[in-house]
Scaffold this active site. Structure first.
Site, mmCIF file in Angstrom:
data_model
loop_
_atom_site.group_PDB
_atom_site.id
_atom_site.type_symbol
_atom_site.label_atom_id
_atom_site.label_comp_id
_atom_site.label_asym_id
_atom_site.label_seq_id
_atom_site.Cartn_x
_atom_site.Cartn_y
_atom_site.Cartn_z
ATOM 1 N N ARG A 15 0.833 -1.208 0.000
ATOM 2 C CA ARG A 15 0.000 0.000 0.000
ATOM 3 C C ARG A 15 0.862 1.250 0.000
ATOM 4 O O ARG A 15 0.980 1.943 -0.993
ATOM 5 C CB ARG A 15 -0.955 -0.026 1.221
ATOM 6 N N HIS A 208 6.546 4.613 12.502
ATOM 7 C CA HIS A 208 6.494 4.562 11.037
ATOM 8 C C HIS A 208 7.472 5.619 10.521
ATOM 9 O O HIS A 208 7.105 6.778 10.334
ATOM 10 C CB HIS A 208 5.055 4.857 10.579
ATOM 11 N N CYS A 241 5.973 10.079 -0.160
ATOM 12 C CA CYS A 241 4.761 10.853 0.134
ATOM 13 C C CYS A 241 4.601 11.934 -0.916
ATOM 14 O O CYS A 241 5.502 12.765 -1.093
ATOM 15 C CB CYS A 241 4.849 11.487 1.522
ATOM 16 N N ASN A 250 9.883 4.429 2.854
ATOM 17 C CA ASN A 250 9.831 3.925 4.220
ATOM 18 C C ASN A 250 11.150 3.247 4.553
ATOM 19 O O ASN A 250 11.893 2.826 3.670
ATOM 20 C CB ASN A 250 8.720 2.872 4.325
#
Length: 302
Positions: A15, A208, A241, A250
């Site tokens: 995702r 995160h 992002c 990430n």
């Protein structure tokens, strides 16, 4: 504080990793195979899809097909992002057993990202939480920009704690604290957790962290020392992002696993299988993994 004795890894590649992939759409079959490879490698929490408007996030337009296409492994939670009631209904129809909503600790980021204030965004989540509760589906909450914002700069730890507590009191079973643009450093990460745990018990908090400045692993170690035992990561370091200029992916699952295993914490996850999956998916995307561990160890059997 002593390090946790066990860690839950929350896999974000299908995702968060793929949602901003530029250019052509990633085929549904590729997404399904990625999710199934990750489950076979031993990952027990996988964010598999996002039920958002294809107009805004084209890469996630096949969420229903992905959720219906995967062969679900026992003991694996396949979750989906559902920012509104319409998204939640789509997820429920596809048999999703856990969903997530996302807010921000920055007013400017909230306006740029979802066109409303933090307070308004939280208000919008109330019917989502109510409906999910009726359906017996757990809801995870995300807080963006916990260590810095591309528009506001530094973010107060007290503001992070306030938003995290609002999501927790609303009924989110876990709050994931996101360094969206990866600007955090270990001391800032510790202070953010120290403030937030005053309002939300540490066992309900997840980290995160993005690796834009190469600080993600250092920051993770810092919050592990504070008692955080849930880590979000994406195989091959996929992701970014769209609203955060320069934000890289990430933190890589492979690198997190190497760190955790080096601390003597058992995960039950096959590191080499994750490395191979990272090479496989990045090959499909036309690039190499950004994981340092993957590049050092190399691919085995993809």
């Amino acid at each position: 504080m002593a390090l946790p004795t066990s860690i839950k890894l929350f896999e974000m590649a299908p995702r968060d990793g793929l949602q901003n992939e530029p250019g052509t759409l990633v085929p549904t079959t590729t997404k399904i195979e990625l999710i199934e490879r990750l489950a076979k490698a031993g990952l027990t929490h996988i964010e598999a899809a996002s039920f958002v408007s294809p107009k805004w996030v084209p890469q996630m337009g096949d969420a229903t097909d992905v959720m219906n296409g995967i062969t679900r492994q026992p003991g694996v939670v396949y979750s989906a992002l559902t920012p509104n009631l319409k998204g939640l209904e789509g997820a429920l129809a596809a048999g999703v057993e856990e969903v997530a909503v996302f807010g921000a600790a920055s007013e400017a980021f909230s306006q740029k990202n979802i066109n409303c204030s933090i307070a308004e965004s939280l208000k919008r989540f109330e019917p989502v939480l109510e409906r999910a509760n009726e359906a017996g589906v757990r809801v995870r909450g995300y807080v963006s920009c916990v260590l810095g914002c591309p528009y506001e700069g530094d973010i107060s730890p007290a503001k992070v704690a306030e938003v995290a507590n609002a999501l927790f009191e609303m009924g989110c079973y876990e709050i994931s604290l996101g360094d969206t643009i990866g600007v955090g450093t270990p001391l800032a990460a510790k202070r953010m957790i120290e403030a937030t745990r005053q309002q939300v018990p540490i066992e309900y908090l997840a980290a995160h962290f993005h690796d834009t400045y190469g600080m993600a692993l250092a920051n993770l170690y810092a919050v592990l020392e504070e008692g955080v035992s849930v880590i979000d990561a994406a195989t091959a370091g996929l992701g970014g992002c769209p609203y955060a200029k320069g934000a890289s992916g990430n933190v890589a699952t492979e690198d997190v696993l190497y760190l955790i295993e080096g601390l003597g914490i058992h995960t039950g996850i096959d590191l080499q299988a994750v490395i191979d999956t990272g090479y496989w998916i990045t090959n499909k995307l036309g690039r190499r993994p950004s994981s340092k561990v993957a590049l050092a160890k190399g691919a085995g059997n993809q």
